[in-house]
Design an enzyme around this catalytic site. Structure first.
Site, PDB file in Angstrom:
ATOM      1  N   GLU A   1       9.697   0.657  10.576  1.00 53.96           N
ATOM      2  CA  GLU A   1      10.697   1.715  10.351  1.00 53.96           C
ATOM      3  C   GLU A   1       9.980   3.027  10.607  1.00 53.96           C
ATOM      4  OE1 GLU A   1      13.829   1.232   9.368  1.00 53.96           O
ATOM      5  OE2 GLU A   1      13.841  -0.783   8.543  1.00 53.96           O
TER       6      GLU A   1
ATOM      7  N   LYS B   1       0.830  -1.201   0.000  1.00 58.01           N
ATOM      8  CA  LYS B   1       0.000   0.000   0.000  1.00 58.01           C
ATOM      9  C   LYS B   1       0.868   1.257   0.000  1.00 58.01           C
ATOM     10  CE  LYS B   1      -1.877   2.873   2.833  1.00 58.01           C
ATOM     11  NZ  LYS B   1      -1.961   4.118   2.057  1.00 58.01           N
TER      12      LYS B   1
ATOM     13  N   CYS C   1      13.207  10.653   7.226  1.00 54.14           N
ATOM     14  CA  CYS C   1      13.119  10.125   8.594  1.00 54.14           C
ATOM     15  C   CYS C   1      14.444  10.278   9.335  1.00 54.14           C
ATOM     16  CB  CYS C   1      12.703   8.670   8.557  1.00 54.14           C
ATOM     17  SG  CYS C   1      13.667   7.732   7.365  1.00 54.14           S
TER      18      CYS C   1
ATOM     19  N   GLU D   1       9.485  15.276  15.873  1.00 49.46           N
ATOM     20  CA  GLU D   1       9.843  15.202  14.445  1.00 49.46           C
ATOM     21  C   GLU D   1       8.980  16.194  13.658  1.00 49.46           C
ATOM     22  OE1 GLU D   1       8.710  11.658  12.193  1.00 49.46           O
ATOM     23  OE2 GLU D   1      10.704  11.672  11.314  1.00 49.46           O
TER      24      GLU D   1
HETATM   25  P1  NAP Z   1       2.143   7.792   8.360  1.00 51.83           P
HETATM   26  O1  NAP Z   1       1.069   8.773   8.519  1.00 51.83           O
HETATM   27  O2  NAP Z   1       2.460   6.912   9.496  1.00 51.83           O
HETATM   28  O3  NAP Z   1       1.782   6.933   7.074  1.00 51.83           O
HETATM   29  C1  NAP Z   1       2.594   5.896   6.593  1.00 51.83           C
HETATM   30  C2  NAP Z   1       1.742   4.929   5.807  1.00 51.83           C
HETATM   31  O4  NAP Z   1       0.807   4.296   6.684  1.00 51.83           O
HETATM   32  C3  NAP Z   1       0.907   5.586   4.731  1.00 51.83           C
HETATM   33  O5  NAP Z   1       0.791   4.718   3.631  1.00 51.83           O
HETATM   34  C4  NAP Z   1      -0.415   5.767   5.441  1.00 51.83           C
HETATM   35  O6  NAP Z   1      -1.492   5.924   4.572  1.00 51.83           O
HETATM   36  C5  NAP Z   1      -0.501   4.489   6.217  1.00 51.83           C
HETATM   37  N1  NAP Z   1      -1.408   4.529   7.365  1.00 51.83           N
HETATM   38  C6  NAP Z   1      -1.946   5.595   8.002  1.00 51.83           C
HETATM   39  N2  NAP Z   1      -2.719   5.189   9.034  1.00 51.83           N
HETATM   40  C7  NAP Z   1      -2.663   3.835   9.053  1.00 51.83           C
HETATM   41  C8  NAP Z   1      -3.224   2.824   9.891  1.00 51.83           C
HETATM   42  N3  NAP Z   1      -4.007   3.132  10.929  1.00 51.83           N
HETATM   43  N4  NAP Z   1      -2.951   1.523   9.633  1.00 51.83           N
HETATM   44  C9  NAP Z   1      -2.143   1.182   8.605  1.00 51.83           C
HETATM   45  N5  NAP Z   1      -1.588   2.105   7.773  1.00 51.83           N
HETATM   46  C10 NAP Z   1      -1.832   3.399   7.998  1.00 51.83           C
HETATM   47  O7  NAP Z   1       3.506   8.488   7.979  1.00 51.83           O
HETATM   48  P2  NAP Z   1       3.746   9.523   6.810  1.00 51.83           P
HETATM   49  O8  NAP Z   1       3.281  10.840   7.264  1.00 51.83           O
HETATM   50  O9  NAP Z   1       3.223   9.000   5.534  1.00 51.83           O
HETATM   51  O10 NAP Z   1       5.323   9.466   6.690  1.00 51.83           O
HETATM   52  C11 NAP Z   1       6.136  10.198   7.502  1.00 51.83           C
HETATM   53  C12 NAP Z   1       6.669   9.371   8.638  1.00 51.83           C
HETATM   54  O11 NAP Z   1       7.352   8.226   8.143  1.00 51.83           O
HETATM   55  C13 NAP Z   1       7.685  10.115   9.446  1.00 51.83           C
HETATM   56  O12 NAP Z   1       7.443   9.921  10.808  1.00 51.83           O
HETATM   57  C14 NAP Z   1       8.997   9.487   9.041  1.00 51.83           C
HETATM   58  O13 NAP Z   1      10.011   9.604   9.975  1.00 51.83           O
HETATM   59  C15 NAP Z   1       8.608   8.101   8.797  1.00 51.83           C
HETATM   60  N6  NAP Z   1       9.577   7.440   7.903  1.00 51.83           N
HETATM   61  C16 NAP Z   1      10.407   6.515   8.451  1.00 51.83           C
HETATM   62  C17 NAP Z   1      11.369   5.897   7.666  1.00 51.83           C
HETATM   63  C18 NAP Z   1      12.295   4.882   8.249  1.00 51.83           C
HETATM   64  O14 NAP Z   1      12.902   4.146   7.491  1.00 51.83           O
HETATM   65  N7  NAP Z   1      12.415   4.784   9.550  1.00 51.83           N
HETATM   66  C19 NAP Z   1      11.470   6.216   6.313  1.00 51.83           C
HETATM   67  C20 NAP Z   1      10.600   7.177   5.789  1.00 51.83           C
HETATM   68  C21 NAP Z   1       9.646   7.771   6.603  1.00 51.83           C
HETATM   69  P3  NAP Z   1      -1.863   7.384   3.950  1.00 51.83           P
HETATM   70  O15 NAP Z   1      -0.660   8.239   3.986  1.00 51.83           O
HETATM   71  O16 NAP Z   1      -2.257   7.048   2.598  1.00 51.83           O
HETATM   72  O17 NAP Z   1      -2.945   7.911   4.796  1.00 51.83           O
END
Ligand code: NAP
Ligand code: MG
Length: 485
Positions: free
Chosen positions: A265, A191, A299, A396
């Site tokens: 992650e 997804k 991240c 963050e």
């Molecule tokens: P997010 O809101 O957690 O979303 C990540 C993914 O999860 C998206 O595809 C999102 O869908 C989906 N999602 C949202 N709610 C969910 C739920 N209840 N159950 C299952 N999936 C769900 O994070 P983001 O804002 O997209 O990305 C930023 C974050 O990612 C930051 O905190 C960053 O640090 C972290 N990140 C970490 C790494 C690493 O390797 N550690 C790498 C890159 C990013 P939708 O967005 O389509 O709603």
């Protein structure tokens, strides 16, 4: 399906496929990629994907509900039988082929990544897309060597992997997830993030064109509810999630008590540490790359800068001078350094933190920039007079906002750097190898860069400590979550 035929044995034969007619085009509408075909979502619902630099609509994307996710998981389960029995070297060939085709279509992927997500084309072209291909090449090499990688342990695939990725490196995160899963013989339901599904859907077209057997990779688009449906599906054996710590916690609760395996992650708040014996000009470039690369939507971004007190004035002066020269604007312009913020919602989050930084007493610096009228923009921003208790030093932000603090001794900076719930990455700038070794052993961070920052390589494992998650992606470590013994 183009390019493959099922043999009597139930395995697939590998044959050249015709080129897709859709190369170079963004379709006005995308269905869900399930069992090797694009199909309409059960409820017929679609949502727009926009270009965050212009707010123009690029395409309509299918929204998968639980029934669609169920179809995708069943397709992955059906494909698992033959895919996991396919000889490992044949699986490797598919991965090599995917890697080569990403290279062949690199320009198309780069343009779409930049249009859909807002990142500078220079970064999509030179970093995201080549690294995505490199991940497939790297894991293709492991496919038929797993028994040597885990001697005397007979690695077997786990089954169907549900993979959920964020919007900051859309194609690259898809590659990080899909390549090791397939190399080890698993099948996948992926997804992508709601705001950046297009390169994953182009990757689906590439999978068809390269003859990957139907159902081996399925792509279900949608928002958080689609991700939750995937996490909660009983037919999933493993969840691989990259995203925020908040959603990571929701996922852990959702799968508690089940047999599902998981890797998470999550977020970060990295310390980038500059000692007085560092080469200052080089460090300034490293600071800029650490926090303004990809608009700070990284991240592992070096969002907390620690500068040794004796060089603080010089570093801040040079940094301010340097960020005045960064070009903010049209991501499709090859000279752009800082592109568009990925979404309106993310811009509002960043603006909230900038407001908090000022209210809590930190001193802001932003160069004056001519920002376009439409789209979502934030100039490169830095704060001085920051203390450990400030919100901008603790949470963050995921934007181009740097919080600068000072330190006097090595022990002090190690304590300050580790004083965070996160532990994804860190940077150290010094002329002394002994300091590097001391810090790398004491910083609680999955990746520590020395005299460089934000360098990625498929050979090198990546992942966090503490609230930055668990499990590693990249390297041999990245295969471990996809095998059982
Ligand atoms: P997010 O809101 O957690 O979303 C990540 C993914 O999860 C998206 O595809 C999102 O869908 C989906 N999602 C949202 N709610 C969910 C739920 N209840 N159950 C299952 N999936 C769900 O994070 P983001 O804002 O997209 O990305 C930023 C974050 O990612 C930051 O905190 C960053 O640090 C972290 N990140 C970490 C790494 C690493 O390797 N550690 C790498 C890159 C990013 P939708 O967005 O389509 O709603
Ligand atoms: Mg978009």
């Amino acid at each position: 399906m183009a390019g493959k035929e099922k043999k009597e044995s139930g395995l697939w034969e590998y044959s050249p496929a015709p080129e897709s007619a859709s190369i170079g085009k963004i379709a006005p509408k995308y269905g869900l990629f399930i069992d090797g075909k694009f199909i309409a979502p059960a409820k017929g619902r679609y949502f727009p994907s926009i270009n965050p630099a212009t707010e123009a609509k690029l395409s309509m994307i299918a929204e998968a509900d639980a029934a669609d996710v169920d179809k995708a998981v069943k397709a992955a389960r059906k494909a698992f039988g033959s895919w996991s029995r396919l000889s490992a070297s044949e699986r490797g060939k598919y991965l090599y082929r995917i890697a080569r085709m990403i290279q062949e279509r690199a320009r198309e992927f780069a343009v779409i990544e930049t249009l859909d997500g807002g990142k500078p084309i220079r970064e999509s072209r030179d970093i995201d897309i080549p690294l995505a291909a490199a991940h497939f090449f790297y894991y293709a090499g492991w496919a038929d060597k797993l028994e040597y990688a885990f001697p005397n342990r007979k690695p077997k695939p786990i089954g169907v992997a549900g993979q959920i990725i964020p919007w900051n490196f859309p194609l690259l995160m898809a590659a990080w997830k899909i390549a090791p899963a397939l190399a080890a013989g698993n099948t996948v339901v992926l997804k992508p993030a709601e705001t950046t599904s297009l390169t994953a859907l182009k990757l689906a077209e590439l999978f068809s064109d390269c003859g990957l057997p139907p159902g081996v990779v399925n792509i279900v688009t949608g928002a958080g509810a689609t991700g939750a449906a995937l996490v909660n599906h009983k037919g999933i054996d493993k969840i691989a999630f990259t995203g925020s710590t908040d959603v990571g916690k929701i996922i852990q609760k959702a799968i508690a008590g089940t047999t599902k395996k998981s890797t998470l992650e999550l977020g970060g708040k990295a310390a980038n540490i500059i000692f007085e014996d560092a080469t200052i000009d080089q460090a300034v470039e490293g600071i800029v790359n650490g926090i303004y690369f990809n608009q700070g939507h990284v991240c592992c971004a070096g969002s907390r800068l620690f500068v040794q007190e004796s060089i603080h004035e010089e570093v801040v002066r040079k940094l301010k001078h340097r960020i005045k020269s960064l070009r903010v604007g049209d991501p499709m312009d090859k000279n752009t350094d800082v592109g568009a913020i990925n979404s309106k919602a993310q811009l509002e989050t960043i603006q909230k933190y900038v407001r908090l930084g000022k209210e809590e007493g930190a001193e802001i610096f932003q160069p004056s920039c001519n920002l376009p009228d439409k789209g979502f923009w934030c100039p490169p921003t830095l704060f001085t007079n920051v203390s450990q208790s400030h919100t901008i030093a603790r949470e963050e932000i995921f934007g181009p906002v740097l919080a600068i603090q000072t330190f006097r001794t090595e022990a002090e900076v190690i304590a300050k750097a580790n004083n965070t719930p996160f532990g994804l990455s860190a940077g150290v700038w010094t002329d002394k190898g002994s300091k590097i070794f001391n810090l790398t052993s004491k910083l609680r961070a999955g990746v520590v860069w020395a005299n460089t920052y934000n360098k990625f390589d498929p050979v090198s494992p990546f992942g966090g400590y503490k609230e930055s998650g668990f499990g590693r992606e990249g390297g041999l470590h990245g295969i471990l979550p996809y095998v059982q013994f």
